[in-house]
Design an enzyme around this catalytic site. Structure first.
Site, PDB file in Angstrom:
ATOM      1  N   SER A 143      -3.313   3.905  -6.665  1.00  0.00           N
ATOM      2  CA  SER A 143      -2.720   5.195  -6.292  1.00  0.00           C
ATOM      3  C   SER A 143      -1.338   4.953  -5.726  1.00  0.00           C
ATOM      4  CB  SER A 143      -3.577   5.894  -5.238  1.00  0.00           C
ATOM      5  OG  SER A 143      -2.889   7.019  -4.697  1.00  0.00           O
ATOM      6  N   TYR A 157      -7.793   5.602   2.850  1.00  0.00           N
ATOM      7  CA  TYR A 157      -7.684   5.682   1.387  1.00  0.00           C
ATOM      8  C   TYR A 157      -6.496   4.855   0.905  1.00  0.00           C
ATOM      9  CZ  TYR A 157      -6.908   7.653  -3.261  1.00  0.00           C
ATOM     10  OH  TYR A 157      -6.709   7.809  -4.616  1.00  0.00           O
TER      11      TYR A 157
END
Length: 248
Positions: A143, A157
């Site tokens: 990501s 995350y």
């Protein structure tokens, strides 16, 4: 209709029944690969992805496997090899995210992100290396948040996706002598059911992007297919952004 770019190749995509994963499965199958993919929940969604690939002239096979369970991930690799006779491409796409401050996250939520986003990728890679040979491809789906987290609540995350980037760099050194490349794709906001382009967080994300739109699962799938193909043999150990300028 398949393009034949990946004809004769076999791929395993973890978390392939929806969103970005479904886009990756569709593109790899369209380019001629035989694709197995894992899913944890919806039989209906998994069947829909497999049926769509078949209708387009490709091959996709769903495997029920929970990335929280080490034995499920190992079994998915073995099942792929048994069904298709080998393995050439591994795409570690399965991922989860809980977004809130570190003090409000439970340790169970943190452990889930670490297990699915990082540990399951390691398990899949270890299991796949028995089968991958010269020309093998490992593609991690990270990501852009590994590089930029412009709002609060995403620290854990982001950490897990940063770990994938580091893992990719380190393994490039180990795998190059075997003719295997490993790369990490870092998507920015992608229009999916879990993160819709018209959702409540969309305006915040668009405000920090260079483009005025979210990406699509098909665009990520095309990027994965390129890295899985013969023209990418000189690329390894890289984290490559497809993010509409989110990280610019």
């Amino acid at each position: 209709m398949t393009t034949g770019l990946l004809e004769g190749k076999t791929a395993l995509v973890t978390g392939g029944s929806r969103g970005v994963g479904a886009g990756i499965v569709a593109r790899l199958a369209a380019d001629g690969a035989k694709v197995a993919f894992t899913y944890a929940n919806s039989d209906k969604s998994a069947a829909s992805v497999a049926d769509a690939a078949a209708a387009a002239g490709g091959t996709a096979h769903a495997i029920h496997a929970d990335s929280l369970r080490e034995q499920d991930v190992e079994r998915a690799v073995a099942h792929t090899v048994d069904r298709f006779g080998g393995l050439d491409i591994l795409v570690n796409n399965a991922g989860v995210g809980s977004f809130t401050t570190i003090t409000d996250l439970t340790m169970d939520e943190i452990d889930t992100m670490l297990t699915v986003n990082v540990r399951s990728a390691i398990v899949a890679i270890r299991a796949s290396l028995t089968h991958l040979g010269d020309g093998g491809r490992i593609i991690n789906i990270g990501s852009i948040n590994a590089d930029r987290m412009p709002f609060p609540g995403g620290s854990i995350y982001a950490m897990t996706k940063g770990a994938l980037a580091s893992l990719t760099r380190g393994l490039a050194r180990e795998l190059a002598p075997r003719g295997i490349t490993i790369n990490n794709i870092q998507p920015g906001p992608v229009d999916t059911d879990a993160n819709p382009a018209d959702g409540p967080a969309a305006s915040t994300m668009l405000s920090v992007m260079a483009t005025d739109r979210f990406g699509t699962a098909a665009e990520v799938g095309a990027f994965v297919s390129y890295l899985a193909g013969p023209d990418s043999a000189y690329i390894t150990g890289s984290s490559l952004n497809i993010d509409g300028g989110f990280g610019a």
